[in-house]
Design a protein around this motif. Structure first.
Motif, mmCIF file in Angstrom:
data_model
loop_
_atom_site.group_PDB
_atom_site.id
_atom_site.type_symbol
_atom_site.label_atom_id
_atom_site.label_comp_id
_atom_site.label_asym_id
_atom_site.label_seq_id
_atom_site.Cartn_x
_atom_site.Cartn_y
_atom_site.Cartn_z
ATOM 1 N N TYR A 160 0.805 -1.227 0.000
ATOM 2 C CA TYR A 160 0.000 0.000 0.000
ATOM 3 C C TYR A 160 0.836 1.274 0.000
ATOM 4 C CZ TYR A 160 -3.712 -3.282 1.097
ATOM 5 O OH TYR A 160 -4.596 -4.338 1.054
ATOM 6 N N GLY A 161 2.158 1.157 0.181
ATOM 7 C CA GLY A 161 3.022 2.327 0.071
ATOM 8 C C GLY A 161 2.667 3.435 1.046
ATOM 9 N N LYS A 162 2.587 4.641 0.538
ATOM 10 C CA LYS A 162 2.326 5.803 1.387
ATOM 11 C C LYS A 162 0.917 5.803 1.960
ATOM 12 C CE LYS A 162 5.753 8.643 -1.017
ATOM 13 N NZ LYS A 162 6.009 9.849 -1.830
ATOM 14 N N GLN A 163 0.028 5.008 1.377
ATOM 15 C CA GLN A 163 -1.344 4.901 1.892
ATOM 16 C C GLN A 163 -1.528 3.694 2.814
ATOM 17 O OE1 GLN A 163 -0.885 5.681 -1.618
ATOM 18 N NE2 GLN A 163 -1.077 7.785 -0.796
ATOM 19 N N ALA A 164 -0.437 3.081 3.233
ATOM 20 C CA ALA A 164 -0.514 1.874 4.060
ATOM 21 C C ALA A 164 -1.194 2.170 5.393
ATOM 22 C CB ALA A 164 0.882 1.312 4.310
ATOM 23 N N PRO A 165 -2.159 1.357 5.790
ATOM 24 C CA PRO A 165 -2.801 1.538 7.099
ATOM 25 C C PRO A 165 -1.788 1.395 8.233
ATOM 26 C CG PRO A 165 -4.075 0.023 5.715
ATOM 27 C CD PRO A 165 -2.765 0.254 5.017
ATOM 28 N N LYS A 166 -2.053 2.094 9.323
ATOM 29 C CA LYS A 166 -1.145 2.064 10.470
ATOM 30 C C LYS A 166 -1.046 0.666 11.098
ATOM 31 C CE LYS A 166 0.157 6.416 10.908
ATOM 32 N NZ LYS A 166 -0.299 6.929 9.592
ATOM 33 N N LYS A 167 -2.019 -0.203 10.836
ATOM 34 C CA LYS A 167 -1.978 -1.540 11.449
ATOM 35 C C LYS A 167 -0.721 -2.316 11.046
ATOM 36 C CE LYS A 167 -4.689 -3.946 7.874
ATOM 37 N NZ LYS A 167 -5.930 -4.739 7.605
ATOM 38 N N TYR A 168 -0.203 -2.023 9.854
ATOM 39 C CA TYR A 168 1.002 -2.739 9.419
ATOM 40 C C TYR A 168 2.239 -2.268 10.174
ATOM 41 C CZ TYR A 168 -1.855 -4.699 5.721
ATOM 42 O OH TYR A 168 -2.831 -5.378 5.035
ATOM 43 N N LEU A 169 2.278 -1.000 10.553
ATOM 44 C CA LEU A 169 3.373 -0.513 11.386
ATOM 45 C C LEU A 169 3.264 -1.082 12.793
ATOM 46 C CD1 LEU A 169 3.461 3.165 10.145
ATOM 47 C CD2 LEU A 169 5.350 1.535 9.976
ATOM 48 N N TRP A 170 2.060 -1.143 13.334
ATOM 49 C CA TRP A 170 1.862 -1.774 14.642
ATOM 50 C C TRP A 170 2.310 -3.233 14.603
ATOM 51 C CZ3 TRP A 170 1.025 0.275 19.255
ATOM 52 C CH2 TRP A 170 0.464 1.548 19.346
ATOM 53 N N LEU A 171 1.897 -3.924 13.564
ATOM 54 C CA LEU A 171 2.258 -5.333 13.432
ATOM 55 C C LEU A 171 3.772 -5.497 13.357
ATOM 56 C CD1 LEU A 171 1.161 -8.220 13.072
ATOM 57 C CD2 LEU A 171 1.119 -7.815 10.605
ATOM 58 N N PHE A 172 4.422 -4.623 12.608
ATOM 59 C CA PHE A 172 5.873 -4.715 12.435
ATOM 60 C C PHE A 172 6.610 -4.487 13.754
ATOM 61 C CE2 PHE A 172 9.889 -2.426 11.384
ATOM 62 C CZ PHE A 172 10.553 -3.483 10.780
ATOM 63 N N TYR A 173 6.306 -3.396 14.441
ATOM 64 C CA TYR A 173 7.072 -3.046 15.632
ATOM 65 C C TYR A 173 6.742 -3.942 16.830
ATOM 66 C CZ TYR A 173 8.986 1.068 13.337
ATOM 67 O OH TYR A 173 9.671 1.893 12.481
ATOM 68 N N LEU A 174 5.480 -4.283 17.012
ATOM 69 C CA LEU A 174 5.143 -5.165 18.126
ATOM 70 C C LEU A 174 5.769 -6.546 17.938
ATOM 71 C CD1 LEU A 174 1.379 -4.307 18.840
ATOM 72 C CD2 LEU A 174 3.429 -3.462 20.002
ATOM 73 N N SER A 175 5.774 -7.028 16.690
ATOM 74 C CA SER A 175 6.382 -8.333 16.408
ATOM 75 C C SER A 175 7.885 -8.298 16.659
ATOM 76 C CB SER A 175 6.099 -8.749 14.962
ATOM 77 O OG SER A 175 4.709 -8.876 14.738
ATOM 78 N N LEU A 176 8.534 -7.208 16.267
ATOM 79 C CA LEU A 176 9.969 -7.092 16.528
ATOM 80 C C LEU A 176 10.262 -7.060 18.028
ATOM 81 C CD1 LEU A 176 11.354 -4.538 13.906
ATOM 82 C CD2 LEU A 176 11.656 -7.013 13.961
ATOM 83 N N GLY A 177 9.424 -6.351 18.788
ATOM 84 C CA GLY A 177 9.605 -6.315 20.231
ATOM 85 C C GLY A 177 9.492 -7.694 20.850
ATOM 86 N N LEU A 178 8.493 -8.460 20.422
ATOM 87 C CA LEU A 178 8.318 -9.815 20.933
ATOM 88 C C LEU A 178 9.462 -10.723 20.479
ATOM 89 C CD1 LEU A 178 4.479 -10.075 20.336
ATOM 90 C CD2 LEU A 178 5.615 -10.106 22.572
#
Length: 550
Positions: A160-178
């Motif tokens: 989705y590029g610049k229109q990517a929903p914020k859920k993908y950023l949440w998914l990325f960072y929370l997964s990295l933290g875990l």
């Protein structure tokens, strides 16, 4: 009909086949990997002492080499289903199985092809290191699970590029933290590489303002550093010494030839471990790879960067393990599936058919060999049922090979069936394991709960026995008898006659298994009919020992 087609073209069939065919191999100690003892021992001691943050070895020493999440995963299984081999491994099996729908989702997100997700799901389901890691309570399968969740976040940002929903950023960072709470620096390294790629790739770069989304980033950092802060507060900076030594000090190779050798081995295994899928992909591989890359440069560029990164990192380690390649295996499976789809006409289905016949042949060989212990020993009824299921399913799959549309699931199921049938061969050596046998012995002897028990012997077996006894008994590992305090009335050891003085202790044989080193004696005993006597002579023994009153 539509539902049936959805099953064999979707992720449901490989997911179900993975769970059902790997479970017998996974959920009991047919193979007990030595590193499992660190996590199961610590989880049982957490249940006994109520300290759910600090991790201890079986001998009572502290262990800070790995973060807390793997220990908690074992603990959740113990708390939910009771202490057993099954509960120690169940969540790890589920984590491994979850890679299948995750890979299917990523492939669906980055491609409009209906076959790419299906082939990708089967490839990751049958990867041998995914299978072995899913059958062990060690960090690796949890790491790859969370890194694949992070890769799903990356895929959404790419789609989705610049229109990517914020859920993908949440998914990325929370997964990295875990993932960081599972194994530390490897997760952080791959996460930083993914962010750098999303920012600087030449085809679809994203701005730092979009990528460094503060709420998600800070949440991931808090999750990732939670245990480290807690341990610093409790023990001070000294705990970081062993963590640093495990993550960098003892891991990093320094000799040039060693680095070259490990790098070459990592490069080779990254390909070969995708057996047998990589074989048909070798034809016109350069042409097909370039074609795949040009169809979606951003995603497959990301796959290439992650794969190259893990190979480089694995090449730098002082001790090489093939499981170090796991974090990128799911995304690599999607790349391999895309290359396979470039095969023209019936070429791919014919290759799948040949591979399926090979694996069916392996299954029939295993079933033939397994007849010896199945018939030669007195086995529980499920063993006979398992052998019949293995044979029936292999014959069913052979008939289904005639239909080209079924060749992909037939091959995938045939590979998974190998592990189902292997458990028939490992059963005589492993089941019931020492812990189960010792628990039965203690129940028969009416040993009171909360008794202190000393263990003398290999800590690998101590772990299985500790699981068998559960949190009711407090068993501690000692190197030798001289270290055992006088208040320990009860001991468990493998060969008491070598160390225990006469007249001071009584001993009873409490556990007996066939020893894999003496498999030839086992086979001879089956043909001679003297299995009981030969097993007692050559088997692996553990004794229940009691200190006699003076």
């Amino acid at each position: 009909m539509e539902l049936t087609r959805q099953w064999y073209e979707g992720y449901q069939l490989p997911l179900l086949a993975f769970l059902l065919l790997i479970a017998p191999f996974a959920l009991d100690f047919h193979l007990h990997y030595p590193d499992e003892m660190y996590y199961t021992d610590a989880a049982i001691q957490m249940m006994q002492n109520g300290d759910y943050l600090t991790t201890y070895l079986g001998n009572g020493d502290l262990r800070f080499k790995k973060p807390i999440l793997t220990y908690w995963t074992v603990l959740v299984g113990f708390k939910t289903l009771g202490v057993s081999a099954l509960s120690s491994r169940l969540l790890f099996l589920i984590a491994g199985a979850s890679l299948i729908p995750l890979v299917y989702r990523i492939a669906s997100l980055i491609s409009n092809s209906s076959r790419l997700p299906q082939i990708s799901a089967w490839i990751v389901a049958t990867h041998p290191i995914v299978i072995f890691s899913s059958t062990r309570s060690i960090p690796d399968i949890l790491l790859v699970f969370f890194m694949t969740l992070a890769a799903l976040g990356v895929s959404g940002l790419i789609r989705y590029g610049k229109q990517a929903p914020k859920k993908y950023l949440w998914l990325f960072y929370l997964s990295l933290g875990l993932a960081f709470e599972v194994k530390g620096l490897p997760a952080a390294a791959l996460g930083v590489i993914a962010i750098a790629y999303l920012r600087f790739n030449p085809w679809q770069p994203l701005s730092l303002k979009q990528l460094l989304y503060p709420p998600a980033l800070l949440s991931g950092v808090v999750i990732g550093l939670f245990w480290f802060v807690a341990m610093y507060y409790k023990f001070g900076p000294v705990y970081l010494d062993s963590f640093y030594e495990d993550q960098l000090g003892m891991r990093m190779g320094s000799r040039v030839w060693q680095i070259i050798r490990h790098f070459s081995l990592a490069l080779l295994l990254m390909l070969v471990l995708f057996v047998p899928w990589f074989i048909p992909a070798l034809k016109n591989v350069k042409k097909n790879f370039l074609s795949v890359f040009h169809e979606n440069k951003v995603f497959f560029g990301f796959v290439a960067v992650w794969v190259a990164s893990i190979i480089a990192m694995t090449g730098l380690v002082s001790t090489f393990y093939e499981r170090y390649l796991l974090p990128v295996t799911p995304v690599a499976a999607i790349g391999l599936a895309a290359i396979l789809l470039k095969r023209q006409g019936n070429s791919l289905t014919n290759s799948l058919k040949v591979s399926a016949w090979i694996f069916l042949g392996i299954n029939w060989l295993l079933l033939t060999v397994a007849l010896l212990p199945v018939i030669g020993f007195k086995n529980p009824l499920p063993i006979y049922f398992q052998w019949a299921v293995g044979l029936s399913l292999s014959i069913f799959l052979a008939f289904k090979l005639a239909v080209p549309a079924y060749r992909l699931p037939v091959l995938g199921t045939s590979i998974l069936l190998v592990f189902f049938n292997l458990s028939l061969l490992s059963h005589p050596f492993s089941i019931p394991h020492q812990g189960v046998q010792l628990r039965v012995h203690l129940e028969q002897q009416s040993i009171p709960g909360n008794s202190q028990i000393a263990f003398l012997g290999h800590p690998h077996y101590a772990s299985k026995i500790r699981i068998g006894l559960g949190p009711v008994y407090k068993m501690k590992t000692f190197k030798n008898l001289a270290e055992v305090p006088e208040q320990y009335r009860y001991l468990i050891c493998d060969e008491p006659q070598k160390e225990l003085p006469n007249g001071a202790f009584s001993s009873d044989l409490a556990s007996l298994n066939w020893d894999p080193k003496h498999w030839q004696e086992m086979i001879a005993a089956i043909f001679s009919g003297e299995t009981k006597a030969v097993k007692k002579e050559w088997g692996k023994k553990y004794y229940w020992v009691e200190r006699l009153a003076p």
